[in-house]
Each structure stands twice: as structure tokens, then as C-alpha cells.
Design an enzyme around this catalytic site. Structure first.
Site, PDB file in Angstrom:
ATOM      1  N   LYS A 151       0.856  -1.187   0.000  1.00 28.82           N
ATOM      2  CA  LYS A 151       0.000   0.000   0.000  1.00 28.82           C
ATOM      3  C   LYS A 151       0.895   1.241   0.000  1.00 28.82           C
ATOM      4  CE  LYS A 151      -4.175  -1.865   0.432  1.00 28.82           C
ATOM      5  NZ  LYS A 151      -5.286  -1.618  -0.490  1.00 28.82           N
TER       6      LYS A 151
ATOM      7  N   GLU B 193      -1.735   0.166  -8.754  1.00 27.68           N
ATOM      8  CA  GLU B 193      -3.191   0.064  -8.671  1.00 27.68           C
ATOM      9  C   GLU B 193      -3.796   1.376  -8.200  1.00 27.68           C
ATOM     10  OE1 GLU B 193      -4.117  -3.302  -6.139  1.00 27.68           O
ATOM     11  OE2 GLU B 193      -6.181  -2.645  -5.901  1.00 27.68           O
TER      12      GLU B 193
ATOM     13  N   LYS C 269     -13.280  -7.617  -8.629  1.00 24.19           N
ATOM     14  CA  LYS C 269     -13.859  -7.810  -7.292  1.00 24.19           C
ATOM     15  C   LYS C 269     -15.353  -7.975  -7.501  1.00 24.19           C
ATOM     16  CE  LYS C 269     -10.500  -5.261  -4.526  1.00 24.19           C
ATOM     17  NZ  LYS C 269     -10.266  -4.150  -3.605  1.00 24.19           N
TER      18      LYS C 269
HETATM   19  O1  OSB Z   1      -7.821  -1.669  -2.466  1.00 19.52           O
HETATM   20  O2  OSB Z   1      -7.487  -3.710  -2.823  1.00 19.52           O
HETATM   21  C1  OSB Z   1      -7.896  -2.820  -2.082  1.00 19.52           C
HETATM   22  C2  OSB Z   1      -8.945  -4.279   1.257  1.00 19.52           C
HETATM   23  C3  OSB Z   1     -10.061  -3.555   1.498  1.00 19.52           C
HETATM   24  C4  OSB Z   1     -10.465  -2.595   0.608  1.00 19.52           C
HETATM   25  C5  OSB Z   1      -9.720  -2.359  -0.530  1.00 19.52           C
HETATM   26  C6  OSB Z   1      -8.582  -3.090  -0.802  1.00 19.52           C
HETATM   27  C7  OSB Z   1      -8.170  -4.050   0.123  1.00 19.52           C
HETATM   28  C8  OSB Z   1      -6.976  -4.862  -0.023  1.00 19.52           C
HETATM   29  C9  OSB Z   1      -7.048  -6.210   0.632  1.00 19.52           C
HETATM   30  O3  OSB Z   1      -5.976  -4.455  -0.553  1.00 19.52           O
HETATM   31  C10 OSB Z   1      -6.229  -7.276   0.063  1.00 19.52           C
HETATM   32  C11 OSB Z   1      -6.635  -8.628   0.602  1.00 19.52           C
HETATM   33  O4  OSB Z   1      -7.788  -8.860   0.991  1.00 19.52           O
HETATM   34  O5  OSB Z   1      -5.760  -9.509   0.627  1.00 19.52           O
HETATM   35 MG    MG Z   2      -7.045  -1.796  -4.420  1.00 16.17          MG
END
Ligand code: OSB
Ligand code: MG
Length: 359
Positions: free
Chosen positions: A164, A214, A263
Site C-alpha cells: 500500500k 493500482e 472484485k
Molecule cells: O484496495 O485492494 C484494495 C482491502 C479492502 C479494501 C480495498 C482493498 C483491500 C486490499 C485487501 O488491498 C487485500 C486482501 O484482501 O488480501
Molecule cells: Mg485496491
């Protein structure tokens, strides 16, 4: 031959994360979720999971808005109906605007039900072929222990790490970490943390060695994404921006990204997701399956999706124990040598263990 939807039940659950999850948008310490059980007249049960959060920081929906929409709006559209195929759920829900996570939770339970009715695993039911799914884990970059955390997950066999990032993250320090692990595939996820003003800061991440970046900008910032996609060598990947097939068409048309995160909650379920997979396949758009730090029911559906032939980038698939002391599925999801092996049992392939009271 059709299936009669006899009953739909909702179970609200809440668990503490092993450690708080930090993004540029929000820190989450407790995860609430609603598990959906759909029962057919023949006594079969299908399961879905609503991935909305307690507050609207990732998307507009919340656990409470989904509870209302699922219970009061969607359930009456489906109960006592005869379905010939799970794709019919999307048609029954078509008059309800938005609320994709609420729709997806119920729709996914119906797909599980149909796979069980046919007596096949959900991954085979949707045409999947990959039985070994590559695992991938997420770590927060502002963690002072980043190096340490990467060492720990590398030792557990993860060969893909999503970091992140925000406009505060030190790209140089990240570059040194990434260079130490040439065998690991690194993704960066900004959750929309950059803006036109911080465009130059984003460009400092171009030499880190990420396989993709991302969602650098807000979900409607198509022009900024197109600019980044043009001016940077690291492929831009969209997550929050993609809420349905029209957003993918727009991304392709505007050249606003080369890869998307699938997703099913954000996309409204299997029906829309499978259409998007087909569109991406035709246009050479990269795809991978994203996580919502959810429980095992949603993960089981995600694993089935990742078995499709054109999904080759590793998704957000960590061990059940990475987020939870105890998951709600049996067996729990286990990463062995960087892979998760899909189950052969009918439907999602896992037993669901929910003892909490209904809504
Ligand atoms: O942006 O991908 C995202 C979790 C909650 C909301 C948004 C995101 C995420 C993650 C989680 O990055 C990754 C995972 O569940 O392994
Ligand atoms: Mg994401």
C-alpha cells in the site's frame, strides 16, 4: 429443470483483525460482514458474503445499507421464484440501481447453489481450469517494519506482495526493498491517494520495480489515469474505478489502464464479472482477483474465479490465518509453497461455520 428459491437468510458477523489494516483511506481494526444463505426447495444451501465495510470509505455501500437493500428490496424479488440458471438473478435485480455489493452477496450464493445442484465444484461450473491458485499478500508501506514484514511473508512462501502506497511513501526506500527480492512480484496499491498536485510524486514510483500500480487517483479521475498510463512505464491498474462492464469499456477507450482488479462485490456478482472477463480477454486487458480482507466465503468464490484460464496475474489470496485467528470456513484456506489448491467438493467447496445469530 429449475430451482425454486425457498428461503434467504442473513447472518451478521464481526471479528477483530489480527492487526489493524492501514490504507491511505482508512484504518480497519474490526471487520463486520453479512453471510447470505440461499435455500432451494430441495434443501440445498448456497452461500455468499457481503464485502461492504461498516462505513463508506472504499465504496458508497455499508454493511447497514446492504442489510436494508438485501432484506427489504432484493430478497422479495427472489424468494419463491423458479430459476433455470444463476444468470437470471441479475435480470431480476436489474430494476434496482447500484448497490452492487448487496446484489453480489445474494447472486453469488445462488451460483453456489446451482453448482451444488449440478454436483460440481463452482470453479468447474464456471469453466475454470487452474486448480492451483497463486497466492498473494498485502502489506502496508508506511509500516516501520516493512522490511521485516516482507521477510516474514517471503518465508511463508508468498511470491507476490502488494504494497500500500500514498503520496507520503518514500519510493527510494521501497526501491531498496524491492531490489533485495528479485524473485518476488511486487504490486503497489494507492487506493486513490494521489492527485494532479502529487503527479510528480507518483512518477517517483516508476523506477521502484513494481509490476503494476493500482488505482493511483480517485475513481472518476479517468483523464489523470490516462495521463499516468501514457507517461509512466509501470502499467496502471484500476480497482475502485471499475464498477461494471461500461467502466472497463471506458478504460479501454481512454487508455486509462492496462490491467483491472476483479472484485465481484464491486461488480455486482458473477454474471457481470464473467462478461468483463470475456471483454478483457478480447482486448488483452490484464486481470487479477482482488481481496477485501474478507472472510472465507467470499474468498472461496474469488478462488473459483481465479481458476479461469485468462486470469494469470496472482491475486489477493492469503492464508485464512493472515487476517483472522479463526476463519468461518472449513477447511481454512492454506497457502502451501505459494499456492492454494482448489477443493473438488460441490459448490464453493468449503463448509461454512456461522453460529452467530441472524440479523
Ligand atoms: O484496495 O485492494 C484494495 C482491502 C479492502 C479494501 C480495498 C482493498 C483491500 C486490499 C485487501 O488491498 C487485500 C486482501 O484482501 O488480501
Ligand atoms: Mg485496491
Amino acid at each position: 429443470m429449475g430451482l425454486i428459491i425457498e428461503e434467504i437468510q442473513f447472518h451478521r458477523i464481526q471479528k477483530e483483525l489480527n492487526k489493524p489494516f492501514v490504507t491511505s483511506l482508512q484504518t480497519v481494526a474490526d471487520r463486520e460482514s453479512i453471510i447470505v444463505t440461499v435455500r432451494s426447495a430441495g434443501g440445498l444451501e448456497g452461500f455468499g458474503e457481503c464485502v461492504a465495510f461498516s462505513t463508506p470509505w472504499y465504496s458508497e455501500e455499508t454493511v447497514e445499507s446492504c442489510r436494508f437493500v438485501m432484506e427489504q428490496v432484493l430478497k422479495p424479488l427472489l424468494v419463491k421464484k423458479v430459476l433455470n440458471a444463476p444468470g437470471e438473478v441479475a435480470e431480476l435485480f436489474a430494476g434496482v440501481k447500484g448497490n452492487n455489493m448487496a446484489k453480489a452477496a445474494i447472486e453469488m450464493a445462488v451460483w453456489d447453489l446451482f453448482a451444488k445442484f449440478e454436483g460440481v465444484s463452482l470453479w468447474q461450473y464456471i469453466g475454470g481450469i487452474q486448480k492451483q491458485i497463486s497466492a498473494g499478500v498485502v502489506v502496508a508501506a508506511d509500516s516501520r517494519n516493512l522490511l521485516n514484514e516482507i521477510e516474514q511473508v517471503a518465508a511463508k512462501g508468498y511470491s507476490r506482495i502488494k504494497v500500500k502506497i500514498s503520496s507520503q511513501t518514500d519510493a527510494e526506500a521501497l526501491k531498496r526493498v524491492v531490489e533485495r527480492y528479485p524473485e518476488i512480484l511486487f504490486f503497489a496499491d494507492a487506493n486513490g491517494g494521489f492527485s494532479e498536485e502529487t503527479f510528480e510524486r507518483l512518477q517517483t514510483f516508476d523506477d521502484v520495480g513494481f509490476a503494476l500500480i493500482e488505482q493511483p487517483f480517485g475513481e472518476r479521475q479517468w483523464k489523470l489515469h490516462a495521463r499516468a498510463n501514457r507517461e509512466m512505464k509501470t502499467p496502471i491498474c484500476l480497482d475502485e474505478s471499475i464498477t461494471g462492464i461500461h467502466d472497463v469499456e471506458r478504460m479501454i477507450e481512454m487508455q486509462a489502464g492496462k490491467i483491472i482488479v476483479l472484485k465481484m462485490g464491486r461488480l455486482g456478482g458473477w454474471n457481470e464479472t464473467l462478461k468483463i472477463v470475456e471483454l478483457c480477454r478480447r482486448h488483452n486487458v490484464g486481470m487479477w482477483v482482488g481481496g477485501m480482507m474478507e472472510f472465507g466465503v467470499s474468498k472461496a468464490h474469488n478462488l473459483a474465479l481465479a481458476s479461469l484460464p485468462d486470469i494469470v496475474l496472482p491475486g489477493d489470496f492469503s492464508d485464512s490465518r493472515y487476517f483472522w485467528k479463526e476463519d468461518i470456513i472449513l477447511p481454512e484456506i492454506e497457502v502451501i509453497n505459494g499456492k492454494i489448491t482448489l477443493q473438488d467438493k460441490a459448490g464453493i467447496g468449503y463448509d461454512v461455520n456461522i453460529d452467530e445469530a441472524g440479523l
